[in-house]
Design an enzyme around this catalytic site. Structure first.
Site, PDB file in Angstrom:
ATOM      1  N   HIS A 156     102.089  -5.062   4.296  1.00  0.00           N
ATOM      2  CA  HIS A 156     102.088  -6.533   4.198  1.00  0.00           C
ATOM      3  C   HIS A 156     102.635  -7.200   5.452  1.00  0.00           C
ATOM      4  O   HIS A 156     102.451  -8.391   5.648  1.00  0.00           O
ATOM      5  CB  HIS A 156     102.892  -6.973   2.973  1.00  0.00           C
ATOM      6  CG  HIS A 156     102.207  -6.671   1.678  1.00  0.00           C
ATOM      7  ND1 HIS A 156     101.572  -7.621   0.929  1.00  0.00           N
ATOM      8  CD2 HIS A 156     102.025  -5.499   1.016  1.00  0.00           C
ATOM      9  CE1 HIS A 156     101.036  -7.062  -0.147  1.00  0.00           C
ATOM     10  NE2 HIS A 156     101.300  -5.776  -0.121  1.00  0.00           N
ATOM     11  N   ASP A 186     104.690 -12.894  11.757  1.00  0.00           N
ATOM     12  CA  ASP A 186     104.480 -12.802  10.313  1.00  0.00           C
ATOM     13  C   ASP A 186     103.225 -11.990  10.052  1.00  0.00           C
ATOM     14  O   ASP A 186     102.226 -12.150  10.763  1.00  0.00           O
ATOM     15  CB  ASP A 186     104.290 -14.218   9.728  1.00  0.00           C
ATOM     16  CG  ASP A 186     104.901 -14.368   8.337  1.00  0.00           C
ATOM     17  OD1 ASP A 186     104.956 -13.371   7.610  1.00  0.00           O
ATOM     18  OD2 ASP A 186     105.314 -15.489   8.004  1.00  0.00           O
TER      19      ASP A 186
HETATM   20  P1  ADQ Z   1     106.806 -13.186   2.701  1.00  0.00           P
HETATM   21  O1  ADQ Z   1     107.524 -12.884   3.970  1.00  0.00           O
HETATM   22  O2  ADQ Z   1     107.652 -13.349   1.497  1.00  0.00           O
HETATM   23  O3  ADQ Z   1     105.658 -12.121   2.381  1.00  0.00           O
HETATM   24  P2  ADQ Z   1     104.730 -15.352   2.464  1.00  0.00           P
HETATM   25  O4  ADQ Z   1     103.445 -14.733   2.822  1.00  0.00           O
HETATM   26  O5  ADQ Z   1     104.864 -16.754   2.960  1.00  0.00           O
HETATM   27  O6  ADQ Z   1     106.005 -14.575   2.998  1.00  0.00           O
HETATM   28  O7  ADQ Z   1     104.833 -15.353   0.888  1.00  0.00           O
HETATM   29  C1  ADQ Z   1     105.876 -16.013   0.215  1.00  0.00           C
HETATM   30  C2  ADQ Z   1     105.445 -16.394  -1.204  1.00  0.00           C
HETATM   31  O8  ADQ Z   1     106.616 -16.781  -1.926  1.00  0.00           O
HETATM   32  C3  ADQ Z   1     104.482 -17.572  -1.236  1.00  0.00           C
HETATM   33  O9  ADQ Z   1     103.536 -17.365  -2.253  1.00  0.00           O
HETATM   34  C4  ADQ Z   1     105.383 -18.766  -1.545  1.00  0.00           C
HETATM   35  O10 ADQ Z   1     104.761 -19.808  -2.261  1.00  0.00           O
HETATM   36  C5  ADQ Z   1     106.480 -18.129  -2.372  1.00  0.00           C
HETATM   37  N1  ADQ Z   1     107.752 -18.846  -2.131  1.00  0.00           N
HETATM   38  C6  ADQ Z   1     108.327 -19.099  -0.946  1.00  0.00           C
HETATM   39  N2  ADQ Z   1     109.449 -19.845  -1.100  1.00  0.00           N
HETATM   40  C7  ADQ Z   1     109.582 -20.065  -2.410  1.00  0.00           C
HETATM   41  C8  ADQ Z   1     110.520 -20.794  -3.215  1.00  0.00           C
HETATM   42  N3  ADQ Z   1     111.547 -21.475  -2.690  1.00  0.00           N
HETATM   43  N4  ADQ Z   1     110.344 -20.785  -4.530  1.00  0.00           N
HETATM   44  C9  ADQ Z   1     109.299 -20.125  -5.083  1.00  0.00           C
HETATM   45  N5  ADQ Z   1     108.376 -19.444  -4.380  1.00  0.00           N
HETATM   46  C10 ADQ Z   1     108.513 -19.403  -3.065  1.00  0.00           C
HETATM   47  C11 ADQ Z   1     105.238 -10.863   2.955  1.00  0.00           C
HETATM   48  C12 ADQ Z   1     104.870 -10.894   4.447  1.00  0.00           C
HETATM   49  C13 ADQ Z   1     103.825 -11.988   4.700  1.00  0.00           C
HETATM   50  C14 ADQ Z   1     102.597 -11.732   3.830  1.00  0.00           C
HETATM   51  C15 ADQ Z   1     103.007 -11.540   2.367  1.00  0.00           C
HETATM   52  C16 ADQ Z   1     101.835 -11.112   1.488  1.00  0.00           C
HETATM   53  O11 ADQ Z   1     106.037 -11.133   5.237  1.00  0.00           O
HETATM   54  O12 ADQ Z   1     103.448 -12.003   6.080  1.00  0.00           O
HETATM   55  O13 ADQ Z   1     101.740 -12.868   3.898  1.00  0.00           O
HETATM   56  O14 ADQ Z   1     104.015 -10.530   2.239  1.00  0.00           O
HETATM   57  O15 ADQ Z   1     101.172 -10.005   2.025  1.00  0.00           O
END
Ligand code: ADQ
Length: 470
Positions: A155, A364
């Site tokens: 990921h 990211d």
């Molecule tokens: P993350 O680093 O966690 O994921 P991201 O892809 O942005 O980052 O996913 C975060 C998820 O958590 C989103 O669905 C978002 O809506 C949710 N989220 C964030 N803040 C929140 C909050 N305060 N309350 C509730 N929900 C919240 C890792 C990798 C990324 C990759 C993903 C998926 O680092 O690059 O995109 O996995 O593969």
């Protein structure tokens, strides 16, 4: 019919109210479509030796959770996974430090996962392992005699060999990845970085013309599977949340000001310090915006036991305090900085309310918030996405305003351009991005990966059939 088995470090049980993160949403989407088993750590640490997995069945999905010993969790999760692999893979050598006890614990937990998973496996299973916590799991399963198709999806970014070589056991890590039949990455960059490691270790001849990798008598499919979002659900959540209490109260409190929203786990890779300083630069350079824009940054704490995360938290508290102290007025605060979680739907409503979505990680894998921001917008009057060109999502979302997150002056200038962008241009950019998101949504991602595993299965059945007939 084969059964899908997903394995990840942490699994999110349906009864828990915590909003699932990016990985969990993807795994659940795959399992809900096909049914199957999700195996992983349930979130509890214990003092004694962990027992057999706990099983819960819900909506055709079996959740099998194991406990971790407190010390193992500290060394394997806080240590090796989050202070070695996470910073290294995100090119943050400054936050990386290597410790052999942690490496041992990482191996021990992966071995334990394999041992606890084995009795649950069935002869027709397709096994899909997720993320950097579990890279050696495939090797342990193979050593225990598992011959079924094994897939691994990363990921987060994969570093080029020149960065990977910093890790003392980098060769073992690469070899472990070749124990899988399918190895998936978020972007072409990550795939090319993996090839650079394979070439370094096995020679250029290991990479075949069709992109597959040959190591000994095994052939590995290495491919790009960019993760997406559930566009229709995000759109509905966002629309419905507009009439929720939280979103309405936030909207009313703006008193007609423009809104910029950022949503990120509190992590140094997300570029929040740089973003805060870009915002400060913007208020200095374009003082006409003072009192006329509100920046809402939601950043729930994560990995709070790790030193680098304590430091980044302090830095952000200082930076937001500095900007607010300098620019706030009795009736206006430039930054609203919140360290808490919200239900996913509420977040989508907040994103829909924004004139600008700001997603500026320093590195990211993909970044689902960028995709969610686009999906959550009102297509008739969409907000503008400012997106880091160092996020995997920039590959697909090329109609966003792309920035280098380190160039805080340019990010500030881009914010000014975003706030004054005319409706036709906003619509055009949004429509192009929405089309891309629909074409490659979360269901397409999981379907493509499972199909790759099925192809391995079919090819092996053919080999077995030929073997039986001679
Ligand atoms: P993350 O680093 O966690 O994921 P991201 O892809 O942005 O980052 O996913 C975060 C998820 O958590 C989103 O669905 C978002 O809506 C949710 N989220 C964030 N803040 C929140 C909050 N305060 N309350 C509730 N929900 C919240 C890792 C990798 C990324 C990759 C993903 C998926 O680092 O690059 O995109 O996995 O593969």
């Amino acid at each position: 019919m084969s059964r899908l088995v997903c394995v990840s470090n942490r699994i999110s049980l349906p009864r828990k109210s915590a909003a699932p993160g990016g990985l969990a949403v993807g795994v659940l989407n795959a399992l809900k479509r096909t049914g199957g088993l999700w195996f992983g750590w349930g979130g509890e640490t214990v003092d004694e030796v962990p027992g057999d997995p706990d099983l819960h069945i819900r909506d055709g999905v079996t959740y099998a959770t194991v406990d971790l010993r407190r010390r193992e969790f500290e060394l394997y999760y806080n240590g090796y996974a989050n202070q070695v692999l996470w910073p290294l893979f995100h090119y943050f050598l400054r936050s990386m430090r290597y410790n052999v006890d942690e490496r041992d614990a990482y191996e021990d937990v992966n071995r334990m996962f394999a041992q606890k998973l084995l009795p649950l496996l069935e002869p027709r299973d397709l096994i899909w392992v997720h993320d950097y916590h579990l890279i050696p799991l495939g090797r342990y399963l193979r050593e225990a005699g598992v011959r079924r198709p094994l897939g691994f999806f990363l990921h987060i970014p994969f570093p080029n060999i020149e960065m990977l070589r910093v890790l003392p056991p980098y060769a073992e890590l690469l070899r472990d990845l070749t124990c899988y039949d399918v190895v998936g990455f978020q972007t072409e960059n990550d795939l090319q970085a993996f090839y650079s490691g394979i070439e370094h270790l096995f020679g250029a001849e290991a990479i075949r013309g069709d992109g597959r990798i040959r190591v000994g008598d095994r052939v590995i499919r290495a491919e790009v599977f960019p993760i997406g979002v559930d566009v229709a659900t995000t759109q509905n959540e966002a629309m419905e949340a507009m009439s929720s209490d939280v979103v309405r109260r936030m909207y009313d409190s703006l008193m007609g000001r423009q809104l910029m929203v950022g949503v990120d786990r509190l992590d140094y890779s997300k570029g929040l310090v740089e973003r805060f300083s870009a915002y400060q630069h913007f208020l200095e350079t374009y003082p006409e915006n003072v009192g006329r824009i509100t920046y809402l940054q939601i950043a729930p704490l994560s990995r709070s036991d790790v030193k680098a995360y304590v430091e980044i938290r302090q830095a952000l508290e200082q930076a937001s305090g500095r900007t607010n102290g300098r620019f706030a007025n009795t009736d206006w605060t430039p930054i609203r900085y919140l360290n808490r979680n919200f239900p996913h739907a509420t977040l989508m409503g907040l994103l829909r309310s924004a004139h600008v979505g700001i997603v500026t990680p320093l590195r990211d894998g993909m970044n689902l918030v960028a995709k969610e921001f686009v999906a959550a917008q009102n297509p008739d009057d969409p907000g503008v996405l400012i997106l880091s060109n160092l996020a995997g999502a920039a590959r697909e979302l090329s109609s966003a305003l792309l920035v280098n997150p380190y160039d805080t002056r340019a990010v500030g200038n881009t914010l000014q351009a975003a706030l004054s962008m005319a409706l036709p241009e906003r619509r055009e950019r949004h429509a192009a991005m929405l089309q891309t998101l629909k074409r490659n949504d979360i269901a397409a991602w999981s379907r493509r990966f499972v199909e790759a595993l099925e192809k391995v299965d079919a090819a092996e059945s053919r080999v077995r059939a030929i073997g039986n007939s001679v």
